[in-house]
Structures are given as C-alpha cells and as structure tokens.
Design an enzyme around this catalytic site. Sequence first.
Site, PDB file in Angstrom:
ATOM      1  N   GLN A   1      40.106 -16.243  49.165  1.00  0.00           N
ATOM      2  CA  GLN A   1      39.447 -15.120  49.838  1.00  0.00           C
ATOM      3  C   GLN A   1      39.856 -13.799  49.187  1.00  0.00           C
ATOM      4  OE1 GLN A   1      37.085 -15.472  52.164  1.00  0.00           O
ATOM      5  NE2 GLN A   1      36.774 -13.283  52.424  1.00  0.00           N
TER       6      GLN A   1
ATOM      7  N   ASP B   1      32.764 -20.863  45.233  1.00  0.00           N
ATOM      8  CA  ASP B   1      32.374 -19.450  45.327  1.00  0.00           C
ATOM      9  C   ASP B   1      31.559 -19.025  44.099  1.00  0.00           C
ATOM     10  OD1 ASP B   1      32.845 -17.825  47.524  1.00  0.00           O
ATOM     11  OD2 ASP B   1      34.986 -17.609  47.101  1.00  0.00           O
TER      12      ASP B   1
ATOM     13  N   LYS C   1      34.537 -19.482  58.358  1.00  0.00           N
ATOM     14  CA  LYS C   1      34.205 -20.519  57.372  1.00  0.00           C
ATOM     15  C   LYS C   1      34.781 -21.868  57.807  1.00  0.00           C
ATOM     16  CE  LYS C   1      33.948 -17.180  53.571  1.00  0.00           C
ATOM     17  NZ  LYS C   1      34.556 -16.570  52.381  1.00  0.00           N
TER      18      LYS C   1
END
Length: 291
Positions: A96, A119, A52
């Site tokens: 994450q 997200d 990412k």
Amino acid sequence: MTLLDGKATSAQIKEEIALEVQKLTASGIRAPHLAAILVGSNGASLTYVNAKVKACAKAGFESTLVELSEEISENDLLNEIEKLNTNPEIDGFIVQLPLPKHIDEQKVLMAVNPDKDVDGFHPTNVGKMALNLPSFLPATPYGILELLERYKVETSGKHVVVIGRSHIVGSPMSILMSQKRTAGNATVTITHSRTKNLKEITLQADIIIAALGIPEFLTADMVKDGVSIVDVGITRITDETKKSGFRLAGDVHFESVSKKSSFITPVPGGVGPMTIAMLMKNTLLAAKIRS
Ligand code: GUN
C-alpha cells in the site's frame, strides 16, 4: 445526467468474481489468496487496506494483511516482500502506498515478482501495459475503463482530458484510453501542474478524468455542456457537522459540474469501490495463471 455508480457496478463485478471462485474451489483448486503490506498507520491507507481485505473475504478469497512499523528499514521491508514472492500460497500482493519517506518507493515496487504484482506497478507490467500486451492493469485505471465500458460511454474519437500525471492513475489512464480497446480509441490530452491555460483545454474535453488530488478543483465554468466526468480524487476535509469530523471530497465540484454532465462519478461511491473490485479481478487472474 447519469451517475456512473461505482458502488453498484463493483458489487456486480464482485458477485461475478465470487461465482468464479466457487467454480474454482468446487473443481478442487484452492481459493485465490491476496496479501497486502501496510507500512505505518496512515488513517486513509488503513481504511483502504481493510476494505480490500474485507472485500476478499466476502468473495471467498484468502487474504493476509502484513502490518509493519512506520520505522521499518528498507532492507527489512524488501525481506518481507521476498517472503511473499516465494510463498507458494500467495497468488498476488500489494504494497500500500504511500510509503514512509526513508523508503525508496521505486526500489520496493521493483522488488515485487511481476507475476504476483496485482497492482500492476512493476516496470515489467507498466511496459506490457504500454505495449497493450496482456498484463495486470493498475486497479484504478482498470476500474475506470470498466465503468466507461459497462455504462457504454462512447470514447472512440472523443477528446479525453486527463488532469494529473501520477504513475498510479493519470499516466496509465492517458496511455490506456488512446489504445485500441473498447473504452479507448480516444484522442488524449494529459495535463498537469505546469500546464498553461488548463481551462481552455478542459473546455474542449468530451471526457475529463480528474486525478490531481485537489478537492473540488474542477468547476462548472471549466467544462462544456454534455461532458462526461470521472472523478478520481478522494480527500478528507474537516467537517465538524460529521460524527467522524470529516467529509470526503473529490477533485470535481460535483454540485455544479453534474448539472452540465452526461455522465459523472460520485465521490464516494464512484471510482473508489471499482479499484477494489479490479484488484480482486487481477488476483483471480493471477491465481488462475498459477493453478
Ligand atoms: N495508494 C493509492 N492507490 C493505491 C493503489 O491502487 N495501490 C496501492 N498499493 N497503493 C495505493
């Protein structure tokens, strides 16, 4: 059979994003800035987060990786999140997953400012998504919609069977595909570990989204001819013939299922790279809204 090539499609999307970033910075607006929090040193998570960060740099974004110890307390993690919430230079950030067991994942996700929640995991954004209001869509489902759209896979009136009910993929995917949208208007069945006669259901599917996390679970006898397949699974399987000692397997037995498919995503190179591109798209959107 047509491969739904996530590697090529995501490269194209990332180019589109990079062009937009160039335009923004040329007009005096600073580049989008994504931050990622990584707790502990889970090998797969580290790989994903690094991918990412690397993709951000390539598209001209700023990126910050916040690496925290596996032993961090929930409170200290919440403090780190608050720092990113209030840092005016950060447009969006992600935590994450998975998190260590002593940390309450829901509490952490709820601490993220919904305006920086690229997200799309905060209940505010999940609610907006369910109501088909503008919001940050979770990156993996968003990437799947984008792949289906760009390859013009017909979804309207089709029977979509989703296998798996995770908050990250299965559940949002089932909602999105039933909505009025380009890759939508489908009749959706969501299945999970308690589903009876799964094979009877998958045999009726025009499109199958496999997101259960069991390698090579979906086999050719479970699908009809002409089916379209989206394989979200990505599991490391020990393979001594590889230098790394492992190979990556999806939730679909690609070799046999692909022979019966109209469209199918490979693993790797299908859904995975799309997820990163859509996270960047969300970050670009967050930056534009904030500027
Ligand atoms: N772990 C697996 N998928 C994801 C994702 O899309 N976002 C985050 N933050 N963690 C993940």
